[in-house]
Design a protein around this motif. Sequence first.
Motif, mmCIF file in Angstrom:
data_model
loop_
_atom_site.group_PDB
_atom_site.id
_atom_site.type_symbol
_atom_site.label_atom_id
_atom_site.label_comp_id
_atom_site.label_asym_id
_atom_site.label_seq_id
_atom_site.Cartn_x
_atom_site.Cartn_y
_atom_site.Cartn_z
ATOM 1 N N ARG A 27 122.607 64.538 59.663
ATOM 2 C CA ARG A 27 122.622 64.373 61.114
ATOM 3 C C ARG A 27 124.039 64.510 61.643
ATOM 4 N N ILE A 28 124.125 64.856 62.900
ATOM 5 C CA ILE A 28 125.409 64.838 63.587
ATOM 6 C C ILE A 28 125.847 63.387 63.679
ATOM 7 N N THR A 29 127.101 63.115 63.351
ATOM 8 C CA THR A 29 127.583 61.733 63.374
ATOM 9 C C THR A 29 127.303 61.085 64.730
ATOM 10 N N PRO A 30 126.564 59.961 64.744
ATOM 11 C CA PRO A 30 126.204 59.319 66.011
ATOM 12 C C PRO A 30 127.425 58.791 66.773
ATOM 13 N N VAL A 31 127.246 58.584 68.058
ATOM 14 C CA VAL A 31 128.274 57.932 68.870
ATOM 15 C C VAL A 31 128.550 56.553 68.274
ATOM 16 N N LYS A 32 129.788 56.137 68.245
ATOM 17 C CA LYS A 32 130.175 54.871 67.620
ATOM 18 C C LYS A 32 129.500 53.679 68.301
ATOM 19 N N GLU A 146 122.536 59.073 67.988
ATOM 20 C CA GLU A 146 122.570 60.482 67.601
ATOM 21 C C GLU A 146 122.153 61.359 68.779
ATOM 22 N N ARG A 147 121.175 60.895 69.529
ATOM 23 C CA ARG A 147 120.719 61.645 70.704
ATOM 24 C C ARG A 147 121.835 61.749 71.745
ATOM 25 N N MET A 148 122.608 60.678 71.858
ATOM 26 C CA MET A 148 123.750 60.715 72.764
ATOM 27 C C MET A 148 124.749 61.778 72.331
ATOM 28 N N ARG A 149 125.030 61.823 71.028
ATOM 29 C CA ARG A 149 125.968 62.814 70.525
ATOM 30 C C ARG A 149 125.437 64.224 70.754
ATOM 31 N N GLN A 150 124.139 64.406 70.531
ATOM 32 C CA GLN A 150 123.531 65.707 70.778
ATOM 33 C C GLN A 150 123.688 66.097 72.244
ATOM 34 N N GLY A 151 123.519 65.119 73.139
ATOM 35 C CA GLY A 151 123.697 65.389 74.563
ATOM 36 C C GLY A 151 125.121 65.792 74.887
ATOM 37 N N GLN A 152 126.064 65.151 74.218
ATOM 38 C CA GLN A 152 127.467 65.508 74.417
ATOM 39 C C GLN A 152 127.726 66.950 74.014
ATOM 40 N N ILE A 153 127.155 67.341 72.873
ATOM 41 C CA ILE A 153 127.362 68.691 72.367
ATOM 42 C C ILE A 153 126.706 69.720 73.290
ATOM 43 N N GLN A 154 125.522 69.386 73.805
ATOM 44 C CA GLN A 154 124.870 70.278 74.766
ATOM 45 C C GLN A 154 125.757 70.493 75.978
ATOM 46 N N ALA A 155 126.291 69.393 76.465
ATOM 47 C CA ALA A 155 127.146 69.488 77.648
ATOM 48 C C ALA A 155 128.415 70.274 77.324
ATOM 49 N N LEU A 156 128.929 70.070 76.103
ATOM 50 C CA LEU A 156 130.148 70.749 75.687
ATOM 51 C C LEU A 156 129.963 72.256 75.669
ATOM 52 N N GLY A 157 128.791 72.688 75.170
ATOM 53 C CA GLY A 157 128.537 74.117 75.087
ATOM 54 C C GLY A 157 128.138 74.735 76.407
#
Length: 270
Positions: A27-32, A146-157
């Motif tokens: 998994r993508i490392t979750p938000v701390k 993890e979902r938060m991190r995924q959201g961050q990556i979506q926004a980043l891209g």
Amino acid sequence: MKKIIQITLLAIFLIECTTVPITGRKRITPVKDENVLPASFAQYKGFLEKNKLSKDEKATNQVKEIGVRISKAVDHFMRNNGMQKEADSYKWEFNLVEDKTVNAWALPGGKVVFYTGILPICDNEDGVAAVMGHEIAHAFAKHGQERMRQGQIQALGGIAVAIGTSGENKEKQQIWNTVYGVGSTVGMLAYSREHESEADKLGLVFMIMAGYNGEEAAEVWVRMSEKSKGKKSPPVILSTHPSNESRIKALRDYLPEAKRLAAQFNAQKN
């Protein structure tokens, strides 16, 4: 602009990954936790203040007792597998809310809510344990973070030009809201189905570790399927949950392995 996009893509490529205990999923490392749990606990407290707790003492006690029993089994696993710091971070709490909605959910850090509407589907103590194990599994596997991190990556891209322009408070608010969104693409929805399937497996292991009958996990979804007969539901590809039929089969197929793992983990010494 081109340089910003290149930097953004490089940042996405370098995202660190970790492994979910027991299932072994990468998994993508979750938000701390320190960036999530204070908001999670506050959100849970606010929800309880605005919603009516069940006055059914017997049902309430059952939900709480089963939650405590399964969470203790999970805590035992974590402390025997090098996860002491994580075990200390959970503030387990279980409440039954008066609501006809057929639902239960968990927030990061171990905050769980059952709605009274799901109890007829649970039907019995083992059924409650099956749903409880599933919700505890979401918290254990850090699916929210993890979902938060995924959201961050979506926004980043998707919004490369905005990199570095938002303040810290705004960013924290954005990643928190991501937990409650269904996502804007089919890819994000499929990601949610992956979490649901993983929580089914982990929850099955956890309920058996706590001494409950794992065969009841599939039966919960048999009853859910019967309740939904005649009601139109979205196609599986556009659903945030696996189909009832696939869930029933997956739980029955995984039961022998779940029993083996539960016995192995329960045999571990403190």
